[in-house]
Motif scaffolding. Structure first.
Motif, PDB file in Angstrom:
ATOM      1  N   VAL A   1       0.814  -1.175   0.114  1.00 61.91           N
ATOM      2  CA  VAL A   1      -0.087  -0.102  -0.216  1.00 61.91           C
ATOM      3  C   VAL A   1       0.900   1.219  -0.100  1.00 61.91           C
ATOM      4  CG1 VAL A   1      -1.734   1.075   1.085  1.00 61.91           C
ATOM      5  CG2 VAL A   1      -1.651  -1.285   1.215  1.00 61.91           C
ATOM      6  N   PRO A   2       0.606   2.205  -0.854  1.00 61.71           N
ATOM      7  CA  PRO A   2       1.490   3.379  -1.104  1.00 61.71           C
ATOM      8  C   PRO A   2       1.103   4.349   0.184  1.00 61.71           C
ATOM      9  CG  PRO A   2      -0.007   3.353  -2.771  1.00 61.71           C
ATOM     10  CD  PRO A   2      -0.243   2.177  -1.968  1.00 61.71           C
ATOM     11  N   VAL A   3       2.339   4.516   0.875  1.00 57.19           N
ATOM     12  CA  VAL A   3       1.709   5.600   2.120  1.00 57.19           C
ATOM     13  C   VAL A   3       2.672   6.957   1.611  1.00 57.19           C
ATOM     14  CG1 VAL A   3       2.240   5.947   4.639  1.00 57.19           C
ATOM     15  CG2 VAL A   3       1.474   3.764   3.741  1.00 57.19           C
ATOM     16  N   ILE A   4       1.900   8.130   1.976  1.00 58.25           N
ATOM     17  CA  ILE A   4       2.641   9.166   1.794  1.00 58.25           C
ATOM     18  C   ILE A   4       2.615  10.010   3.151  1.00 58.25           C
ATOM     19  CG2 ILE A   4       2.516  11.644   0.674  1.00 58.25           C
ATOM     20  CD1 ILE A   4       0.998  10.080  -1.829  1.00 58.25           C
ATOM     21  N   LYS A   5       3.671  10.420   3.730  1.00 59.26           N
ATOM     22  CA  LYS A   5       3.824  10.734   4.729  1.00 59.26           C
ATOM     23  C   LYS A   5       4.455  12.056   4.853  1.00 59.26           C
ATOM     24  CE  LYS A   5       4.854   9.577   9.514  1.00 59.26           C
ATOM     25  NZ  LYS A   5       5.351   8.631  10.538  1.00 59.26           N
ATOM     26  N   THR A   6       4.179  13.432   5.222  1.00 57.04           N
ATOM     27  CA  THR A   6       4.671  14.530   5.254  1.00 57.04           C
ATOM     28  C   THR A   6       5.558  14.980   6.590  1.00 57.04           C
ATOM     29  OG1 THR A   6       2.832  15.754   5.648  1.00 57.04           O
ATOM     30  CG2 THR A   6       3.453  15.458   3.349  1.00 57.04           C
ATOM     31  N   ILE A   7       6.601  15.163   7.039  1.00 55.08           N
ATOM     32  CA  ILE A   7       7.098  15.406   8.023  1.00 55.08           C
ATOM     33  C   ILE A   7       7.944  16.763   7.791  1.00 55.08           C
ATOM     34  CG2 ILE A   7       9.225  14.823   9.639  1.00 55.08           C
ATOM     35  CD1 ILE A   7       9.001  11.767   8.277  1.00 55.08           C
ATOM     36  N   THR A   8       7.403  17.790   8.933  1.00 55.78           N
ATOM     37  CA  THR A   8       7.853  19.004   8.963  1.00 55.78           C
ATOM     38  C   THR A   8       9.045  19.257  10.048  1.00 55.78           C
ATOM     39  OG1 THR A   8       6.200  19.630  10.362  1.00 55.78           O
ATOM     40  CG2 THR A   8       5.890  19.981   8.276  1.00 55.78           C
ATOM     41  N   ILE A   9      10.327  19.722   9.454  1.00 51.48           N
ATOM     42  CA  ILE A   9      11.189  19.908  10.599  1.00 51.48           C
ATOM     43  C   ILE A   9      11.629  21.168  10.516  1.00 51.48           C
ATOM     44  CG2 ILE A   9      13.721  19.105  10.825  1.00 51.48           C
ATOM     45  CD1 ILE A   9      13.155  16.563   9.450  1.00 51.48           C
ATOM     46  N   PRO A  10      11.596  21.916  11.611  1.00 53.77           N
ATOM     47  CA  PRO A  10      11.980  23.445  11.753  1.00 53.77           C
ATOM     48  C   PRO A  10      13.444  23.511  11.440  1.00 53.77           C
ATOM     49  CG  PRO A  10      11.604  22.480  13.809  1.00 53.77           C
ATOM     50  CD  PRO A  10      11.290  21.425  12.820  1.00 53.77           C
ATOM     51  N   VAL A  11      13.907  24.495  10.825  1.00 49.18           N
ATOM     52  CA  VAL A  11      15.145  24.637  10.482  1.00 49.18           C
ATOM     53  C   VAL A  11      15.742  25.994  10.919  1.00 49.18           C
ATOM     54  CG1 VAL A  11      16.966  25.155   8.631  1.00 49.18           C
ATOM     55  CG2 VAL A  11      15.253  23.376   8.374  1.00 49.18           C
ATOM     56  N   GLU A  12      16.416  25.938  12.017  1.00 47.69           N
ATOM     57  CA  GLU A  12      17.164  27.124  12.567  1.00 47.69           C
ATOM     58  C   GLU A  12      18.117  27.893  11.945  1.00 47.69           C
ATOM     59  OE1 GLU A  12      17.836  26.412  16.529  1.00 47.69           O
ATOM     60  OE2 GLU A  12      15.853  25.772  17.071  1.00 47.69           O
ATOM     61  N   LYS A  13      18.044  29.200  11.485  1.00 42.09           N
ATOM     62  CA  LYS A  13      19.242  29.751  10.859  1.00 42.09           C
ATOM     63  C   LYS A  13      19.995  30.133  11.727  1.00 42.09           C
ATOM     64  CE  LYS A  13      16.277  30.819   6.660  1.00 42.09           C
ATOM     65  NZ  LYS A  13      15.843  31.965   5.850  1.00 42.09           N
ATOM     66  N   PRO A  14      21.369  30.254  11.516  1.00 43.23           N
ATOM     67  CA  PRO A  14      22.341  30.735  12.439  1.00 43.23           C
ATOM     68  C   PRO A  14      22.542  32.171  12.258  1.00 43.23           C
ATOM     69  CG  PRO A  14      23.436  29.597  10.620  1.00 43.23           C
ATOM     70  CD  PRO A  14      22.118  29.321  10.393  1.00 43.23           C
ATOM     71  N   VAL A  15      22.914  32.937  13.308  1.00 46.43           N
ATOM     72  CA  VAL A  15      22.924  34.418  13.266  1.00 46.43           C
ATOM     73  C   VAL A  15      24.486  34.657  13.039  1.00 46.43           C
ATOM     74  CG1 VAL A  15      22.619  36.480  14.560  1.00 46.43           C
ATOM     75  CG2 VAL A  15      21.089  34.672  14.833  1.00 46.43           C
ATOM     76  N   PRO A  16      24.813  35.386  12.239  1.00 45.31           N
ATOM     77  CA  PRO A  16      26.197  35.585  11.782  1.00 45.31           C
ATOM     78  C   PRO A  16      26.747  36.577  12.881  1.00 45.31           C
ATOM     79  CG  PRO A  16      25.006  36.754  10.185  1.00 45.31           C
ATOM     80  CD  PRO A  16      23.885  35.866  10.959  1.00 45.31           C
ATOM     81  N   TYR A  17      28.162  36.209  13.368  1.00 41.02           N
ATOM     82  CA  TYR A  17      28.698  36.897  14.253  1.00 41.02           C
ATOM     83  C   TYR A  17      29.926  36.999  13.928  1.00 41.02           C
ATOM     84  CZ  TYR A  17      29.204  32.527  16.813  1.00 41.02           C
ATOM     85  OH  TYR A  17      29.644  31.371  16.993  1.00 41.02           O
ATOM     86  N   LYS A  18      30.871  38.112  14.470  1.00 44.26           N
ATOM     87  CA  LYS A  18      32.265  38.144  14.107  1.00 44.26           C
ATOM     88  C   LYS A  18      33.191  37.165  15.140  1.00 44.26           C
ATOM     89  CE  LYS A  18      32.976  42.380  11.916  1.00 44.26           C
ATOM     90  NZ  LYS A  18      33.984  43.573  11.925  1.00 44.26           N
ATOM     91  N   VAL A  19      34.113  36.476  14.710  1.00 45.89           N
ATOM     92  CA  VAL A  19      35.012  35.765  15.646  1.00 45.89           C
ATOM     93  C   VAL A  19      36.259  36.395  15.853  1.00 45.89           C
ATOM     94  CG1 VAL A  19      35.942  33.416  16.204  1.00 45.89           C
ATOM     95  CG2 VAL A  19      33.818  33.435  15.202  1.00 45.89           C
ATOM     96  N   GLU A  20      36.688  36.910  16.902  1.00 45.20           N
ATOM     97  CA  GLU A  20      37.977  37.547  16.963  1.00 45.20           C
ATOM     98  C   GLU A  20      38.687  36.663  18.090  1.00 45.20           C
ATOM     99  OE1 GLU A  20      37.476  41.505  18.168  1.00 45.20           O
ATOM    100  OE2 GLU A  20      36.551  42.159  16.387  1.00 45.20           O
ATOM    101  N   LYS A  21      40.027  36.190  17.607  1.00 45.94           N
ATOM    102  CA  LYS A  21      40.620  35.327  18.508  1.00 45.94           C
ATOM    103  C   LYS A  21      42.234  35.910  18.479  1.00 45.94           C
ATOM    104  CE  LYS A  21      41.772  30.297  19.370  1.00 45.94           C
ATOM    105  NZ  LYS A  21      41.306  29.149  18.657  1.00 45.94           N
ATOM    106  N   GLU A  22      42.616  35.917  19.767  1.00 43.35           N
ATOM    107  CA  GLU A  22      44.138  36.354  19.565  1.00 43.35           C
ATOM    108  C   GLU A  22      44.938  35.187  19.621  1.00 43.35           C
ATOM    109  OE1 GLU A  22      44.719  38.726  23.287  1.00 43.35           O
ATOM    110  OE2 GLU A  22      43.467  40.255  22.666  1.00 43.35           O
ATOM    111  N   VAL A  23      45.825  35.402  18.929  1.00 44.03           N
ATOM    112  CA  VAL A  23      46.993  34.465  18.721  1.00 44.03           C
ATOM    113  C   VAL A  23      48.313  34.707  19.435  1.00 44.03           C
ATOM    114  CG1 VAL A  23      48.514  33.211  16.752  1.00 44.03           C
ATOM    115  CG2 VAL A  23      46.378  34.171  16.275  1.00 44.03           C
ATOM    116  N   PRO A  24      48.599  33.768  20.399  1.00 45.90           N
ATOM    117  CA  PRO A  24      49.546  33.912  21.356  1.00 45.90           C
ATOM    118  C   PRO A  24      50.799  33.827  21.000  1.00 45.90           C
ATOM    119  CG  PRO A  24      48.503  31.835  21.953  1.00 45.90           C
ATOM    120  CD  PRO A  24      47.764  32.602  20.949  1.00 45.90           C
TER     121      PRO A  24
END
Length: 152
Positions: free
Chosen positions: A90-113
């Motif tokens: 029997v063909p079964v059609i199932k729809t699954i909704t997955i929420p996708v969270e978009k990442p917020v861009p931010y600056k990464v500052e790192k000091e090199v010792p």
């Protein structure tokens, strides 16, 4: 029948040919035309096989019409049980909704010792001796042409 006619015609031809060979043949090397041998005809019965052509019936399939049963639906007052082979796909059609969270861009500052060395240009003087060949004096003879004039 054709074969029998051909064989009998062949026998007649051979018999006639044999009779002519005896009368016109070689006389044995003797002159004068006297025959020293006589030809005697002998008839002999030779059995000749006669082939009879008979037709042989070849059995082959004879088409026989077979009536096929026709299913006629009849209304039933009660439910009829129908056998269904298991399992049934029997063909079964199932729809699954997955929420996708978009990442917020931010600056990464790192000091090199660690200390990073940078290349610094340093002037380098190199002295390479180059051999110069000195000219060798060569003596080249010079010839003078002297003209003697007889008329002065």
């Amino acid at each position: 029948m054709k074969f029998l006619a051909c064989v009998s015609a062949l026998c007649v031809f051979v018999t006639v040919n044999a009779s002519f060979e005896g009368s016109y043949g070689d006389h044995g090397g003797h002159g004068g035309g006297h025959e020293l041998s006589h030809t005697v005809e002998v008839t002999k019965h030779v059995p000749i096989p006669v082939y009879k052509h008979e037709t042989v019936p070849v059995p082959h399939a004879v088409p026989v019409p077979v009536p096929k049963p026709v299913a006629i639906p009849v209304p039933q007052p009660y439910p009829v049980h129908i056998n269904v082979p298991q399992p049934v796909a029997v063909p079964v059609i199932k729809t699954i909704t997955i929420p996708v969270e978009k990442p917020v861009p931010y600056k990464v500052e790192k000091e090199v010792p660690y200390h990073v060395e940078k290349p610094i240009p340093v002037p380098v003087e190199k002295h390479v001796p180059i051999k110069i060949t000195k000219p060798v004096p060569v003596k080249v003879p010079v010839y003078k042409v002297v003209y003697h004039h007889s008329k002065h």
